[in-house]
Write an enzyme that holds these catalytic residues in place. Structure first.
Site, PDB file in Angstrom:
ATOM      1  N   HIS A 259      -1.550 -18.342 -13.918  1.00 40.57           N
ATOM      2  CA  HIS A 259      -2.578 -18.218 -12.893  1.00 40.57           C
ATOM      3  C   HIS A 259      -2.056 -18.356 -11.464  1.00 40.57           C
ATOM      4  O   HIS A 259      -2.753 -18.040 -10.518  1.00 40.57           O
ATOM      5  CB  HIS A 259      -3.681 -19.254 -13.105  1.00 40.57           C
ATOM      6  CG  HIS A 259      -3.269 -20.655 -12.742  1.00 40.57           C
ATOM      7  ND1 HIS A 259      -2.505 -21.438 -13.579  1.00 40.57           N
ATOM      8  CD2 HIS A 259      -3.495 -21.407 -11.631  1.00 40.57           C
ATOM      9  CE1 HIS A 259      -2.292 -22.607 -13.001  1.00 40.57           C
ATOM     10  NE2 HIS A 259      -2.883 -22.620 -11.817  1.00 40.57           N
ATOM     11  N   ARG A 260      -0.822 -18.835 -11.290  1.00 44.05           N
ATOM     12  CA  ARG A 260      -0.346 -19.091  -9.925  1.00 44.05           C
ATOM     13  C   ARG A 260      -0.131 -17.778  -9.174  1.00 44.05           C
ATOM     14  O   ARG A 260       0.400 -16.809  -9.725  1.00 44.05           O
ATOM     15  CB  ARG A 260       0.937 -19.910  -9.948  1.00 44.05           C
ATOM     16  CG  ARG A 260       0.705 -21.305 -10.498  1.00 44.05           C
ATOM     17  CD  ARG A 260       1.760 -22.302 -10.125  1.00 44.05           C
ATOM     18  NE  ARG A 260       1.421 -23.602 -10.681  1.00 44.05           N
ATOM     19  CZ  ARG A 260       0.608 -24.486 -10.109  1.00 44.05           C
ATOM     20  NH1 ARG A 260       0.080 -24.217  -8.936  1.00 44.05           N
ATOM     21  NH2 ARG A 260       0.338 -25.633 -10.693  1.00 44.05           N
TER      22      ARG A 260
END
Length: 361
Positions: free
Chosen positions: A208-209
């Site tokens: 998700h980063r």
């Protein structure tokens, strides 16, 4: 003694649940709490389901701040929480972790008549100022009065910034309190039977980063590397909303890649507990895999949780797709480290926090 407990995003919920339970058990000693939900995460899977599964009571106040840019969200939380503080001032504001809600409420409290702030999970550092979470950590700790830390490394980080010993409290990790409490309640998700999953026969993924998912070509290379290296094992990928948008544009497909909706806490950790390994860019998951002795590969260049690498089962791969095949070879050859559990990650952290809070009265 009235304590405001701040929660607003999914990582907060696992950390506040044991603290609330510990306060309830000691209420006859004059300690009370007010649960403030900022509304930072408002998706059902990221909020309501977690409250239900972890037995967290309905918030006393929901600020309903919603989304927006970093500045918009911070401002909305501050404005709304300040009104709460003006109507009914607590003795102490307790914030957890490194999300926007934590710094916003800490700022509102300190600027309004210098209300005392305690920070749970204080002192952790990645050194990466491109991460919004790192900025949140630094700023929150700069205005915190009492520091509850997970490791001696965090204590040392705080000492270097000038924090004195009487404000430091090495208590352990409340997220592990929740993990150990809820482990008997882990729930097999529907996908287990649908895909015919077996213990040790699949890999769990989370990404998700921004650095990993916001550029299509980079995300494609990472996904291709994982798929190619996994030797056909099912890849179970609960997809974060921001990642889902990018994956839709790329059109990644593979027979062993199973992209699913985000899971509840109990279902997700059931999958982790029985996985062959986890590949992630999350910090919190590296703590859970360490305690559950599950090999963990982290697609990041740095970590604010070095103990998961130095003591636990986690290894930093960096952000280059070239690092993925050797890591999988190490896993499949049986040479992944066994790992241990950091001191005080024993399920009793919240009790130690409440012990300290009662002494501060």
């Amino acid at each position: 003694m009235l304590i405001d407990i701040i929660a607003g995003a999914r990582p907060n919920f696992m950390k506040i649940a044991p603290i609330i339970d510990a306060i309830k058990k000691r209420k006859e000693e004059g300690i009370r709490y007010r649960l403030i939900h900022t509304g930072q995460h408002y998706d059902k899977k990221m909020s309501a389901d977690f409250f239900e599964q972890l037995g967290i009571p309905e918030p006393d106040i929901n600020l309903e701040a919603g989304g927006g840019t970093q500045a918009e969200q911070t401002a909305a939380i501050m404005v709304r929480y300040e009104k709460v503080l003006m109507d009914n001032r607590p003795d102490l504001v307790l914030v957890v972790g490194d999300v926007t809600s934590s710094i916003a409420c800490a700022l509102a409290a300190k600027k309004l008549n210098n209300i005392k702030v305690a920070h749970v999970e204080a002192g952790i550092r990645s050194g990466d100022w491109t991460m919004p979470e790192e900025i949140n950590r630094l700023l929150t700790d700069a205005i915190t009065d009492y520091f509850f830390t997970t490791t001696e490394t965090a204590n040392e980080n705080l000492r270097k910034s000038g924090v004195t010993e009487e404000r430091l409290f090495l208590v352990g990790n409340t997220m592990i309190d929740t993990l150990l409490t809820q482990q008997p309640n882990f729930k097999q998700p529907e996908i287990w039977d649908t895909l015919g999953l077996k213990k040790g026969g699949y890999i769990v993924m989370t990404l998700h980063r921004p650095g990993n998912v916001d550029q299509e070509q980079n995300l494609k290379l990472l996904m291709d590397g994982i798929i190619t290296s996994s030797k056909g094992l099912p890849l179970i990928f609960p997809v974060h909303p921001r990642t889902a948008k990018m994956l839709a544009n790329i059109g990644i497909e593979a027979p062993n890649l199973h992209m699913i909706e985000p899971l509840g806490y109990l279902e997700f950790n059931y999958l982790v507990q029985h996985a062959r390994a986890v590949i992630t860019d999350s910090g919190g998951i590296t703590e859970e895999t360490t305690v559950m002795h599950i090999p963990c590969m982290t697609l990041r260049a740095n970590t604010e949780r070095p103990e998961t690498c130095e003591i636990g089962t986690n290894e930093l791969l960096g952000v280059s797709p070239a690092a993925i095949p050797p890591a999988f070879e190490k896993l499949f050859s049986g040479n992944w480290k066994k790992g241990g559990i950091p001191p005080l990650w024993d399920g009793k952290t919240a009790e130690r926090i409440v012990d300290v809070l009662l002494k501060l009265k």
